[in-house]
Design a protein around this motif. Sequence first.
Motif, short mmCIF file in Angstrom:
data_model
loop_
_atom_site.label_atom_id
_atom_site.label_comp_id
_atom_site.label_asym_id
_atom_site.label_seq_id
_atom_site.Cartn_x
_atom_site.Cartn_y
_atom_site.Cartn_z
N LEU A 31 27.51 18.32 42.86
CA LEU A 31 28.36 19.25 43.63
C LEU A 31 27.77 20.65 43.70
O LEU A 31 27.86 21.31 44.72
N SER A 32 27.22 21.13 42.57
CA SER A 32 26.73 22.51 42.53
C SER A 32 25.69 22.68 41.43
O SER A 32 25.78 22.08 40.37
N ARG A 38 25.53 26.95 27.61
CA ARG A 38 24.97 27.64 26.44
C ARG A 38 23.44 27.73 26.50
O ARG A 38 22.86 28.73 26.12
N SER A 39 22.81 26.68 27.00
CA SER A 39 21.35 26.62 26.99
C SER A 39 20.71 27.12 28.29
O SER A 39 19.50 27.06 28.44
N GLY A 40 21.50 27.58 29.22
CA GLY A 40 20.96 28.07 30.50
C GLY A 40 21.64 27.43 31.69
O GLY A 40 22.86 27.28 31.71
N LYS A 41 20.86 27.00 32.66
CA LYS A 41 21.40 26.41 33.89
C LYS A 41 22.15 25.12 33.61
O LYS A 41 21.85 24.40 32.67
N ALA A 42 23.12 24.85 34.49
CA ALA A 42 23.90 23.62 34.38
C ALA A 42 24.30 23.17 35.78
O ALA A 42 24.33 23.97 36.72
N LYS A 98 35.82 16.92 36.63
CA LYS A 98 34.41 17.02 37.00
C LYS A 98 33.58 17.18 35.73
O LYS A 98 34.10 17.48 34.66
N VAL A 99 32.27 16.97 35.85
CA VAL A 99 31.37 16.96 34.70
C VAL A 99 30.29 18.02 34.86
O VAL A 99 29.71 18.16 35.95
N ILE A 100 30.02 18.74 33.79
CA ILE A 100 28.90 19.67 33.72
C ILE A 100 27.81 19.03 32.88
O ILE A 100 28.08 18.56 31.77
N LEU A 101 26.59 19.00 33.41
CA LEU A 101 25.44 18.55 32.64
C LEU A 101 24.49 19.73 32.46
O LEU A 101 24.15 20.40 33.45
N GLU A 102 24.09 19.98 31.22
CA GLU A 102 23.17 21.08 30.95
C GLU A 102 21.78 20.70 31.43
O GLU A 102 21.29 19.61 31.14
N SER A 124 12.75 20.22 40.12
CA SER A 124 14.07 19.64 39.96
C SER A 124 15.18 20.41 40.65
O SER A 124 16.23 19.89 40.91
N ASP A 125 14.96 21.68 40.99
CA ASP A 125 16.00 22.46 41.68
C ASP A 125 15.84 22.41 43.18
O ASP A 125 16.55 23.10 43.89
N GLU A 126 14.92 21.60 43.70
CA GLU A 126 14.67 21.58 45.14
C GLU A 126 15.69 20.78 45.92
O GLU A 126 15.81 20.94 47.10
N TYR A 127 16.39 19.85 45.30
CA TYR A 127 17.40 19.12 46.06
C TYR A 127 18.72 19.20 45.46
O TYR A 127 19.26 19.79 44.74
#
Length: 127
Positions: A31-32, A38-42, A98-102, A124-127
């Motif tokens: 979704l986003s 805690r460890s940065g981007k998610a 909804k789920v957050i994955l670090e 990994s942030d390209e799509y």
Amino acid sequence: MGRPFYEHLGDGHVYSCAVCRVPIVRKEALLSKAFHARSGKAYLFHHAANVFTGPQEERMMTTGMHLVSDIFCVSCCSCIGWRYDFAFEKSQKYKEDKVILERSMVVRTYHGDDDSCELDSDASDEY
């Protein structure tokens, strides 16, 4: 204890546990990428597979108070993120269930034609 059961997510791009490479969620459920942990981007996803949840707890986030459950990889038991069970703020209700994955706890992989490979982590942030 027995052998763990893993849900097959089909062929294509998936996010997998960074420790044991068990598939967690298909790319289409993303979704986003505009979240932080805690460890940065998610990343925020509709759902996740091959995980189990810990106990619910109230947690103060930057967007207000939420009732959340940590989620763990079913294979290696690594904490890979959390699930939003309840949002106290009206503006945050869209996060419920909804789920957050670090980002540091998942890798983007490709599964298909009986082959499996890890994709470049820098892309990994390209799509």
